[in-house]
Enzyme design. Structure first.
Site, PDB file in Angstrom:
ATOM      1  CE  LYS A  53     -10.481  -8.489 -45.484  1.00 17.35           C
ATOM      2  NZ  LYS A  53     -10.530  -9.196 -46.890  1.00 17.35           N
ATOM      3  CD  GLN A  97      -9.115 -12.501 -48.099  1.00 16.73           C
ATOM      4  OE1 GLN A  97     -10.221 -11.948 -48.372  1.00 16.73           O
ATOM      5  NE2 GLN A  97      -8.897 -11.289 -49.550  1.00 16.73           N
ATOM      6  CG  ASP A 120     -15.724  -9.235 -49.958  1.00 20.86           C
ATOM      7  OD1 ASP A 120     -15.790  -8.295 -49.507  1.00 20.86           O
ATOM      8  OD2 ASP A 120     -16.048 -10.537 -49.879  1.00 20.86           O
TER       9      ASP A 120
HETATM   10  N1  GUN Z   1      -9.673 -11.015 -52.357  1.00 25.90           N
HETATM   11  C1  GUN Z   1      -8.548  -9.774 -52.346  1.00 25.90           C
HETATM   12  N2  GUN Z   1      -9.805  -8.919 -52.625  1.00 25.90           N
HETATM   13  C2  GUN Z   1     -11.063  -9.167 -51.865  1.00 25.90           C
HETATM   14  C3  GUN Z   1     -12.149  -8.958 -51.582  1.00 25.90           C
HETATM   15  O1  GUN Z   1     -12.241  -7.086 -51.763  1.00 25.90           O
HETATM   16  N3  GUN Z   1     -13.054  -9.481 -50.986  1.00 25.90           N
HETATM   17  C4  GUN Z   1     -12.750 -10.987 -51.370  1.00 25.90           C
HETATM   18  N4  GUN Z   1     -13.257 -11.956 -50.289  1.00 25.90           N
HETATM   19  N5  GUN Z   1     -11.505 -11.106 -51.388  1.00 25.90           N
HETATM   20  C5  GUN Z   1     -10.508 -10.806 -52.195  1.00 25.90           C
END
Ligand code: GUN
Length: 286
Positions: A53, A97, A120
């Site tokens: 990211k 995350q 998200d």
């Molecule tokens: N962990 C696995 N997929 C995601 C996601 O799409 N967003 C977040 N914040 N954590 C994750």
């Protein structure tokens, strides 16, 4: 005839090129899209995702901050950081995350993120807006699925879409988005008795169950569009989707590969959400 592959990487690259252009326009107005990513603990997969990211932000010309916190960080310290990021003008998107360490209440953390910065799309208000059909930041993977289908030139309106899986992250929101696109939507899950039969009536089949190669040709109507959201690590170290790609190839009309299908779309949609959030903050049309 073999199914046509839907190349997520190519679609994702095209969207990224559009983001770069829009970001350059925003920068002329003195606005730089900013994303804060928060990682608590040492989960190896999460570390990789967070790194990807941050790299995407760098490639697209975004401002980014990565907050790496110790596994034993208290919930109140994490909430204090979110509060600070909520108020920080250089940050338009906040992503914590998941999964979080067990002593932290995930819901409390998601609820604490400003809806305007909820890139998200997990905040209950974002979810509510998604259901109602109001403007909101959409969850990245489901939005990526819809974008892939549309950019392949496949009509969604009037089709029967079957979603296998009902998670809050993929199954439920993708079902809502398909409904918003005027599909007739059926959601199947682990307690659905005649799943195979229902799946075989789908014009568009979206699978998100987290079980390697669980969906074979008997679930697929000839010519159907098959979207495989699963990313599973096999014993030999290779990646496989939830769909048995080779088995389905001759039956489906379109299919997303794993890797190279839905996967590349997710981070790109996160970047698109951050750009959207930046534009919304500065009241620039989206
Ligand atoms: N962990 C696995 N997929 C995601 C996601 O799409 N967003 C977040 N914040 N954590 C994750």
């Amino acid at each position: 005839m073999s199914a046509q592959r839907i190349e997520g990487k190519q679609i994702s690259d095209a969207i990224r090129a559009e983001i770069v252009q829009e970001t350059a326009e925003l920068k002329k107005k003195g606005i730089v899209p900013g994303l804060a990513v928060v990682l608590v603990g040492e989960d190896p997969a999460s570390k990789v995702y967070v790194g990807s990211k941050a790299k995407a932000c760098e490639q697209l010309g975004f401002y980014s901050e990565v907050h790496r916190l110790a596994e034993n960080t208290s919930q109140s310290d994490l909430l204090a950081l979110i509060e600070k990021l909520n108020k920080q003008d250089s940050i338009h998107g906040i992503l914590v995350q998941l999964p979080l360490p067990k002593h932290i209440d995930e819901k409390a953390v998601i609820d604490a993120i400003s809806v305007h910065k909820d890139v998200d799309g997990f905040h209950p208000v974002s979810v509510g807006n998604l259901v109602i059909g109001d403007v909101s930041l959409l969850p990245c993977t489901p939005a990526g699925v819809i974008e892939m289908i549309k950019r392949t030139g496949i009509e969604i309106a009037g089709k029967h879409a079957v979603v296998i899986g009902r998670s809050n992250i993929v199954g439920k929101p993708v079902a809502m988005l398909l409904l918003r696109e005027h599909a007739t939507v059926t959601v199947c899950h682990s307690k659905t008795p005649n799943m195979e039969e229902i799946a075989r009536t789908a014009d568009i089949l979206v699978v998100a169950i987290g079980k390697a190669k669980a969906i074979g040709a008997s679930y697929v109507k000839p010519g159907a569009v098959v979207i495989d959201v699963g990313i599973n690590r096999l014993e030999d170290g290779k990646l496989a989707g939830d769909v048995d790609y080779d088995a389905v190839l001759e039956t489906a009309g379109y299919i997303t590969p794993v890797p190279g299908g839905v996967g590349p779309m997710t981070i790109t949609m996160l970047m698109l959400n951050t750009l959207k959030a930046a534009k919304q903050t500065h009241a620039i049309g989206v």
